[in-house]
Design an enzyme around this catalytic site. Structure first.
Site, PDB file in Angstrom:
ATOM      1  N   CYS A 181     -42.433 -70.199  56.158  1.00 56.07           N
ATOM      2  CA  CYS A 181     -42.302 -68.878  56.778  1.00 56.07           C
ATOM      3  C   CYS A 181     -42.916 -67.791  55.892  1.00 56.07           C
ATOM      4  CB  CYS A 181     -40.805 -68.629  57.012  1.00 56.07           C
ATOM      5  SG  CYS A 181     -40.349 -66.941  57.353  1.00 56.07           S
TER       6      CYS A 181
ATOM      7  N   CYS B 248     -40.714 -64.786  55.033  1.00 55.30           N
ATOM      8  CA  CYS B 248     -39.663 -65.177  54.079  1.00 55.30           C
ATOM      9  C   CYS B 248     -40.151 -64.981  52.645  1.00 55.30           C
ATOM     10  CB  CYS B 248     -39.267 -66.637  54.282  1.00 55.30           C
ATOM     11  SG  CYS B 248     -38.526 -66.997  55.885  1.00 55.30           S
TER      12      CYS B 248
END
Length: 127
Positions: A49, A52
């Site tokens: 991600c 993230c």
């Protein structure tokens, strides 16, 4: 050349407890029980991600500023049974950040956010 001041008190306040990794098996202790004594922010993240990876350094900068009043529990959702935590709390995308107080989720946000947003998010829930 300018030397940066290093705040040793700041380090001691967070030593070993401000930022932790947790998982499905330790979540009750590390998050739910701990939130009865301090705010606990849960970062549900995944290695694949992109947002993230943007949020992680923001959280690791901001959390120690609270000198032990807030704990960050990082949960990698793709490890072991950790996706069950994401499912239980209805996380539909990552990163999802949950805030726990007195054993209950009290707030959440999604996606990467800047430092000032995270500080305001925390400040709204501190006693």
């Amino acid at each position: 050349m300018t030397l940066q001041h290093h705040d040793h008190q700041h380090d001691k306040a967070c030593e070993g407890q401000c930022i932790i990794d947790t998982d499905q098996h330790h979540f009750e202790h590390d998050v739910i029980e701990a939130s009865r004594h301090q705010l606990v922010m849960v970062d549900l993240w995944a290695d694949w991600c992109g947002p993230c990876h943007f949020l992680t350094p923001v959280l690791t900068r901001v959390i120690p500023e609270y000198r032990g009043k807030v704990r960050l529990a990082k949960v990698e959702v793709d490890e072991g049974d950790n996706m069950k935590i994401a499912g239980k709390y209805g996380a539909r995308g990552f990163p999802t950040v949950l805030l726990f107080k007195n054993g209950e989720e009290v707030a959440r946000f999604h996606s990467a956010k800047p430092d000032h947003f995270v500080r305001q998010f925390i400040d709204e829930h501190l006693d």
